[in-house]
Structure formats: C-alpha cells, structure tokens
Design a protein around this motif. Structure first.
Motif, PDB file in Angstrom:
ATOM      1  N   ASP A   1     -27.638 -73.790  59.377  1.00 16.85           N
ATOM      2  CA  ASP A   1     -26.355 -73.106  59.221  1.00 16.85           C
ATOM      3  C   ASP A   1     -25.254 -73.867  59.970  1.00 16.85           C
ATOM      4  OD1 ASP A   1     -24.679 -71.193  58.191  1.00 16.85           O
ATOM      5  OD2 ASP A   1     -24.913 -69.850  59.918  1.00 16.85           O
ATOM      6  N   VAL A   2     -25.138 -75.146  59.633  1.00 18.75           N
ATOM      7  CA  VAL A   2     -24.133 -76.009  60.256  1.00 18.75           C
ATOM      8  C   VAL A   2     -22.757 -75.623  59.734  1.00 18.75           C
ATOM      9  CG1 VAL A   2     -23.338 -78.384  60.507  1.00 18.75           C
ATOM     10  CG2 VAL A   2     -25.766 -77.883  60.517  1.00 18.75           C
ATOM     11  N   GLY A   3     -21.838 -75.394  60.657  1.00 16.34           N
ATOM     12  CA  GLY A   3     -20.470 -75.059  60.273  1.00 16.34           C
ATOM     13  C   GLY A   3     -19.660 -76.322  60.046  1.00 16.34           C
ATOM     14  N   ASP A   4     -18.363 -76.226  60.241  1.00 11.94           N
ATOM     15  CA  ASP A   4     -17.493 -77.390  60.084  1.00 11.94           C
ATOM     16  C   ASP A   4     -17.718 -78.376  61.226  1.00 11.94           C
ATOM     17  OD1 ASP A   4     -16.453 -76.205  57.870  1.00 11.94           O
ATOM     18  OD2 ASP A   4     -14.713 -75.370  58.912  1.00 11.94           O
ATOM     19  N   ALA A   5     -17.580 -79.657  60.920  1.00 10.59           N
ATOM     20  CA  ALA A   5     -17.690 -80.695  61.944  1.00 10.59           C
ATOM     21  C   ALA A   5     -16.329 -80.860  62.602  1.00 10.59           C
ATOM     22  CB  ALA A   5     -18.161 -82.006  61.324  1.00 10.59           C
ATOM     23  N   ILE A   6     -16.211 -80.370  63.826  1.00 11.07           N
ATOM     24  CA  ILE A   6     -14.935 -80.373  64.539  1.00 11.07           C
ATOM     25  C   ILE A   6     -15.091 -81.170  65.825  1.00 11.07           C
ATOM     26  CG2 ILE A   6     -13.196 -78.934  65.668  1.00 11.07           C
ATOM     27  CD1 ILE A   6     -14.052 -76.665  63.805  1.00 11.07           C
ATOM     28  N   ASN A   7     -14.131 -82.040  66.092  1.00 16.84           N
ATOM     29  CA  ASN A   7     -14.115 -82.800  67.334  1.00 16.84           C
ATOM     30  C   ASN A   7     -13.814 -81.828  68.472  1.00 16.84           C
ATOM     31  OD1 ASN A   7     -13.429 -84.408  69.562  1.00 16.84           O
ATOM     32  ND2 ASN A   7     -12.633 -86.028  68.255  1.00 16.84           N
TER      33      ASN A   7
ATOM     34  N   VAL B   1     -10.777 -81.596  62.358  1.00 13.33           N
ATOM     35  CA  VAL B   1     -11.893 -81.288  61.463  1.00 13.33           C
ATOM     36  C   VAL B   1     -12.301 -82.569  60.743  1.00 13.33           C
ATOM     37  CG1 VAL B   1     -12.639 -79.950  59.476  1.00 13.33           C
ATOM     38  CG2 VAL B   1     -11.126 -78.917  61.164  1.00 13.33           C
ATOM     39  N   TYR B   2     -13.534 -83.007  60.998  1.00 15.64           N
ATOM     40  CA  TYR B   2     -14.041 -84.211  60.343  1.00 15.64           C
ATOM     41  C   TYR B   2     -14.518 -83.919  58.927  1.00 15.64           C
ATOM     42  CZ  TYR B   2     -14.064 -86.598  64.837  1.00 15.64           C
ATOM     43  OH  TYR B   2     -13.706 -87.156  66.030  1.00 15.64           O
ATOM     44  N   ALA B   3     -15.254 -82.843  58.758  1.00 12.76           N
ATOM     45  CA  ALA B   3     -15.807 -82.492  57.443  1.00 12.76           C
ATOM     46  C   ALA B   3     -16.075 -81.002  57.394  1.00 12.76           C
ATOM     47  CB  ALA B   3     -17.098 -83.263  57.191  1.00 12.76           C
ATOM     48  N   ARG B   4     -16.004 -80.484  56.201  1.00  8.10           N
ATOM     49  CA  ARG B   4     -16.320 -79.076  55.985  1.00  8.10           C
ATOM     50  C   ARG B   4     -17.713 -78.968  55.369  1.00  8.10           C
ATOM     51  NH1 ARG B   4     -12.379 -76.345  58.020  1.00  8.10           N
ATOM     52  NH2 ARG B   4     -10.245 -76.982  57.654  1.00  8.10           N
ATOM     53  N   LYS B   5     -18.245 -77.773  55.409  1.00  7.63           N
ATOM     54  CA  LYS B   5     -19.576 -77.508  54.887  1.00  7.63           C
ATOM     55  C   LYS B   5     -19.627 -77.863  53.410  1.00  7.63           C
ATOM     56  CE  LYS B   5     -22.945 -73.877  55.490  1.00  7.63           C
ATOM     57  NZ  LYS B   5     -23.165 -72.506  55.867  1.00  7.63           N
ATOM     58  N   PRO B   6     -20.601 -78.475  52.850  1.00 11.94           N
ATOM     59  CA  PRO B   6     -21.913 -78.896  53.333  1.00 11.94           C
ATOM     60  C   PRO B   6     -21.924 -80.313  53.907  1.00 11.94           C
ATOM     61  CG  PRO B   6     -21.868 -79.213  50.982  1.00 11.94           C
ATOM     62  CD  PRO B   6     -20.526 -78.649  51.380  1.00 11.94           C
ATOM     63  N   TRP B   7     -20.810 -81.038  53.819  1.00  7.97           N
ATOM     64  CA  TRP B   7     -20.767 -82.426  54.275  1.00  7.97           C
ATOM     65  C   TRP B   7     -20.816 -82.540  55.786  1.00  7.97           C
ATOM     66  CZ3 TRP B   7     -21.685 -85.835  50.637  1.00  7.97           C
ATOM     67  CH2 TRP B   7     -21.395 -85.503  49.327  1.00  7.97           C
ATOM     68  N   SER B   8     -20.604 -81.469  56.503  1.00  8.35           N
ATOM     69  CA  SER B   8     -20.592 -81.536  57.959  1.00  8.35           C
ATOM     70  C   SER B   8     -21.970 -81.806  58.541  1.00  8.35           C
ATOM     71  CB  SER B   8     -20.023 -80.235  58.534  1.00  8.35           C
ATOM     72  OG  SER B   8     -20.816 -79.142  58.124  1.00  8.35           O
ATOM     73  N   ALA B   9     -23.028 -81.618  57.772  1.00  5.33           N
ATOM     74  CA  ALA B   9     -24.382 -81.896  58.269  1.00  5.33           C
ATOM     75  C   ALA B   9     -24.563 -83.382  58.565  1.00  5.33           C
ATOM     76  CB  ALA B   9     -25.425 -81.434  57.253  1.00  5.33           C
ATOM     77  N   PHE B  10     -23.809 -84.248  57.908  1.00  6.02           N
ATOM     78  CA  PHE B  10     -23.912 -85.676  58.154  1.00  6.02           C
ATOM     79  C   PHE B  10     -23.277 -86.100  59.479  1.00  6.02           C
ATOM     80  CE2 PHE B  10     -24.537 -85.513  53.582  1.00  6.02           C
ATOM     81  CZ  PHE B  10     -25.586 -86.393  53.423  1.00  6.02           C
ATOM     82  N   TRP B  11     -22.482 -85.231  60.093  1.00  5.05           N
ATOM     83  CA  TRP B  11     -21.811 -85.579  61.345  1.00  5.05           C
ATOM     84  C   TRP B  11     -22.636 -85.218  62.568  1.00  5.05           C
ATOM     85  CZ3 TRP B  11     -17.496 -88.372  62.073  1.00  5.05           C
ATOM     86  CH2 TRP B  11     -16.755 -88.672  60.940  1.00  5.05           C
ATOM     87  N   LEU B  12     -23.825 -84.664  62.393  1.00  7.23           N
ATOM     88  CA  LEU B  12     -24.736 -84.315  63.486  1.00  7.23           C
ATOM     89  C   LEU B  12     -24.069 -83.406  64.516  1.00  7.23           C
ATOM     90  CD1 LEU B  12     -26.468 -87.761  64.032  1.00  7.23           C
ATOM     91  CD2 LEU B  12     -27.350 -85.803  62.779  1.00  7.23           C
TER      92      LEU B  12
END
Length: 125
Positions: A55-61, A67-78
């Motif tokens: 259940d990875v949310g948004d990839a946020i610094n 915001v680097y990426a939104r779901k589902p692409w945020s899983a690639f940002w670890l």
C-alpha cells in the motif's frame, strides 16, 4: 562447417557423453528473445504488485515535499519511511522477490516459446 560440439578420439561428441540433466539444461534453459522480454515485463509487474501489497502512497521527498511520483509508479521510488532509500525490510523483500519473479518468468516463457515454436523439439528449429 563448425560443429557445435567437437568430437573426441572415439568419434563421440561431448554432448553425447553428458548426462540427461546437462543436456536438458543446454537445450531448454537458455532464454529466447521472447522469454527475456516477457521476463523483464514480469519484473516490472512484480514491482507494481508489491507496491499494492505494501500500500505504497505517493513518493514524496521528505525534505522539500516535492512529489516524485503518484501511485502506482511510486513503488519504483522505494518509499519506505526509512532514513535512506535502500533501508528497510520492504526494500529487502523487493530486491529479492523482483529478480526471482523475473528469472522464473523468463525460463517459463522461454520454455513456452520453444514448445509453441518447435512443438517441444528444439532440434527442429
């Protein structure tokens, strides 16, 4: 003509003296182009599935709130909430599961490709 297996003094090739398991590995385990492509796609799909499981949310610094990426692409940002990007159990599981899924899918899709293309007999190709 270059023979794939050189003959020894008795006239037998190295392939005929190998065991059945070694001949199986030489014949069926090398991946085909289609198997490699579908294996790579399966690896990408495994990242998406693990992102949904965790259940990875948004990839946020955490420092700039960018915001680097939104779901589902945020899983690639670890994104795992740890201090470093490569820390945590989720990252460890991802680094173990994704290559395994990709490798197994490559072998299975290659075997399927050989079976469909050659009717199960590699030597006819």
């Amino acid at each position: 003509l270059i023979e794939p297996y050189p003959k020894d003094a008795e006239g037998e090739t190295a392939a005929s003296s190998d065991g059945k398991f070694v001949r199986f590995l030489r014949t069926y385990l090398p991946p085909t182009e289609l198997g490699m492509m579908l294996g790579a796609i399966s690896g990408f799909s495994a990242v998406f599935v693990l992102g949904e499981i965790y259940d990875v949310g948004d990839a946020i610094n955490p420092y700039t709130n960018k915001v680097y990426a939104r779901k589902p692409w945020s899983a690639f940002w670890l994104v795992n909430g740890a201090d470093c990007a490569l820390c945590g159990t989720q990252t460890m599981v991802t680094f173990i599961v994704v290559p395994l899924v990709s490798a197994v899918a490559t072998v299975l899709f290659s075997l399927l490709h050989i079976h469909v293309l050659c009717g199960g007999d590699v030597h006819r190709a």
